[in-house]
Design a protein around this motif. Structure first.
Motif, PDB file in Angstrom:
ATOM      1  N   PHE A  41       0.852  -1.189   0.000  1.00 47.04           N
ATOM      2  CA  PHE A  41       0.000   0.000   0.000  1.00 47.04           C
ATOM      3  C   PHE A  41       0.888   1.239   0.000  1.00 47.04           C
ATOM      4  N   SER A  42       0.276   2.400  -0.223  1.00 47.15           N
ATOM      5  CA  SER A  42       1.031   3.657  -0.223  1.00 47.15           C
ATOM      6  C   SER A  42       1.284   4.124   1.204  1.00 47.15           C
ATOM      7  N   GLN A  43       2.554   4.185   1.565  1.00 47.30           N
ATOM      8  CA  GLN A  43       2.956   4.746   2.848  1.00 47.30           C
ATOM      9  C   GLN A  43       3.264   6.236   2.712  1.00 47.30           C
ATOM     10  N   THR A  44       3.435   6.692   1.467  1.00 46.85           N
ATOM     11  CA  THR A  44       3.760   8.088   1.181  1.00 46.85           C
ATOM     12  C   THR A  44       2.919   8.554   0.001  1.00 46.85           C
ATOM     13  N   ALA A  84       3.798   4.299  -2.883  1.00 46.41           N
ATOM     14  CA  ALA A  84       4.111   5.725  -3.053  1.00 46.41           C
ATOM     15  C   ALA A  84       3.077   6.479  -3.880  1.00 46.41           C
ATOM     16  N   SER A  85       1.832   6.019  -3.867  1.00 44.82           N
ATOM     17  CA  SER A  85       0.736   6.691  -4.586  1.00 44.82           C
ATOM     18  C   SER A  85       1.002   6.806  -6.078  1.00 44.82           C
ATOM     19  N   ASP A  86       1.755   5.862  -6.623  1.00 43.11           N
ATOM     20  CA  ASP A  86       2.185   5.932  -8.019  1.00 43.11           C
ATOM     21  C   ASP A  86       2.040   4.564  -8.676  1.00 43.11           C
ATOM     22  N   PRO A  87       1.216   4.428  -9.731  1.00 42.28           N
ATOM     23  CA  PRO A  87       1.009   3.116 -10.355  1.00 42.28           C
ATOM     24  C   PRO A  87       2.288   2.435 -10.823  1.00 42.28           C
ATOM     25  N   THR A  89       5.249   2.702  -9.510  1.00 41.25           N
ATOM     26  CA  THR A  89       5.930   2.169  -8.322  1.00 41.25           C
ATOM     27  C   THR A  89       5.234   0.914  -7.828  1.00 41.25           C
ATOM     28  N   PHE A  90       3.904   0.889  -7.865  1.00 42.44           N
ATOM     29  CA  PHE A  90       3.168  -0.313  -7.486  1.00 42.44           C
ATOM     30  C   PHE A  90       3.599  -1.502  -8.348  1.00 42.44           C
ATOM     31  N   ASN A  91       3.730  -1.278  -9.638  1.00 42.14           N
ATOM     32  CA  ASN A  91       4.152  -2.347 -10.540  1.00 42.14           C
ATOM     33  C   ASN A  91       5.541  -2.859 -10.166  1.00 42.14           C
ATOM     34  N   GLU A  92       6.459  -1.940  -9.881  1.00 45.36           N
ATOM     35  CA  GLU A  92       7.820  -2.325  -9.528  1.00 45.36           C
ATOM     36  C   GLU A  92       7.860  -3.100  -8.213  1.00 45.36           C
TER      37      GLU A  92
END
Length: 417
Positions: A41-44, A84-87, A89-92
């Motif tokens: 999940f997004s921590q930032t 990090a609220s970024d798709p 980054t989620f993929n990575e």
């Protein structure tokens, strides 16, 4: 064995440092009778206003399961990653968890944008995502267990209620500019027209947008008598504050939302949302001993006596127990074994009984509508007396007797009928 949130995050950071050589930590963890899982999940970033609580609820469930003896006699080891609220980054991070850390399951993602970003990784690698957020439907993956509401559990009750009970028929639809709000708007338009209403606008601002003056002016001059909000993240705070600052009364022109929860209301200040409505299966205001106990346990876990609970957070919590039950039924924690055994699993969740339907890996749950009060809590004004079968393709005419999404996959021929 009991942990709090801080010790979970610390242990995850130490684990990440031990991963210089792919697979080493995984083999060591298995030897130590642990089952590693991903928590993504997004921590930032802008969406952390919501997603931190989803991570916390997941860790709390893991803590409770570990304290009760674990799964198959093994402790669950969470590897926490920040989207990090970024798709992208989620993929990575999903790729790291699946390929490098070799976890059999990931609990994670909040927005549909992040889910869509990681889905190819899970499907290609035949891994498994437990996704806790209410979403727009139109998806039928055998590598995802969906534990949040779909439109027939959130809109099919809401739109008729707005028209018939509130007497509001002219809808201004507003949302953040990505897949969830746009797809929810499509479903809403169908339901609005079916129930004798009309939509007079369908407008979007970018995710994270904070300047809402022009949009609120447009709402005021549109001639609408209700606003259907699919605004997401910290934009919700800016929108509701601007709405009140421009002198709009919720009694005259109410906001009816599919996203606004206890968390956003706590962030904006309760006075800005008082009188508005939201449709969710779970609200902190559910008056049952099970929910009261859940709220108190969560507050203790995060060491915050004023922390609030909400729908996606409750799903983040109970989905770990559904996973546990599937693992125990299967006798192993491989993705294939979990998928084969998660269908039919039920759990007495904070919002009542929930069940993963084997036909489509979505979850039956109970729809509710609440009006927000001056204390920041919702008063439940409408609720079904039973869980509702999930229909991710209800906008295309899917019914329980005519499923489009089945154990065999999506029947695309039915989409064109």
């Amino acid at each position: 064995m009991s942990f709090n949130r801080r010790s979970f995050l610390k242990s995850s950071a130490l684990a990440a440092g031990a991963l210089a050589t792919p697979g080493i930590f995984h083999r060591a963890a298995m030897a130590a009778d642990e089952i590693e899982v991903g928590v993504l999940f997004s921590q930032t970033g802008g969406l952390s206003i919501i997603e931190k609580s989803l991570s916390d609820a997941t860790l709390m469930a893991i803590d409770e399961i570990n304290s009760a003896g674990g799964v198959l006699g093994k402790q669950i080891k969470p590897l926490v990653e920040d989207g990090a609220s970024d798709p992208k980054t989620f993929n990575e991070k999903a790729s790291k968890l699946i390929i490098r850390d070799r976890v059999p399951t990931v609990f994670g993602c909040y927005t549909s944008a992040s889910r869509k970003a990681v889905l190819p990784v899970f499907e290609k690698r035949r891994n498994l995502l437990f996704y806790p957020t209410y979403y727009e439907g139109f998806e039928c993956s055998k590598n995802v267990v969906y534990t949040g509401a779909v439109p027939n559990q959130q809109l099919s009750n809401f739109i008729p209620w707005i028209i018939n009970t509130l007497g509001k028929k002219k809808f201004f639809i507003v949302g953040s500019n990505y897949i969830y709000p746009r797809e929810m708007a499509k479903v809403s338009k169908i339901l609005i027209e079916q129930n004798g209403g009309e939509w007079i606008a369908d407008e979007y601002l970018e995710l994270g947008h904070s300047e809402w003056g022009a949009m609120v002016n447009k709402i005021k001059s549109s001639g609408c008598d209700v606003v259907l909000s699919n605004v997401v993240g910290d934009s919700v705070v800016a929108f509701y504050r601007e709405y009140k600052n421009q002198g709009i009364s919720q009694a005259d022109l109410p906001i009816c939302a599919t996203v606004t929860s206890e968390v956003e209301i706590a962030a904006m200040g309760a006075e800005y949302a008082a009188g508005s409505y939201t449709s969710f299966p779970y609200f902190q205001a559910i008056d049952t001993p099970a929910n009261h106990a859940f709220v108190e346990r969560y507050r203790k876990f995060v060491n915050d006596p004023k922390a609030v609970t909400h729908h996606a957070m409750a799903s983040s919590y109970f989905q770990v127990f559904l996973w546990k039950q599937a693992v125990e039924k299967a006798g192993e924690a491989t993705p294939e074994a979990i998928v084969a055994n998660v269908g039919g699993q039920s759990f007495d969740a904070p919002d009542g009984k929930v069940t993963v339907e084997a036909a489509n890996l979505h979850t039956a749950m109970t729809p509710r509508i609440a009006q927000w009060k001056a204390d920041g809590q919702g008063e439940i004004v409408e609720a079904y007396d039973h869980p509702v079968f999930p229909l991710p393709y209800v906008a295309y005419g899917e019914t329980q007797d005519n499923l489009f999404c089945t154990a065999q996959g999506l029947d695309t021929s039915k989409l064109n009928q």
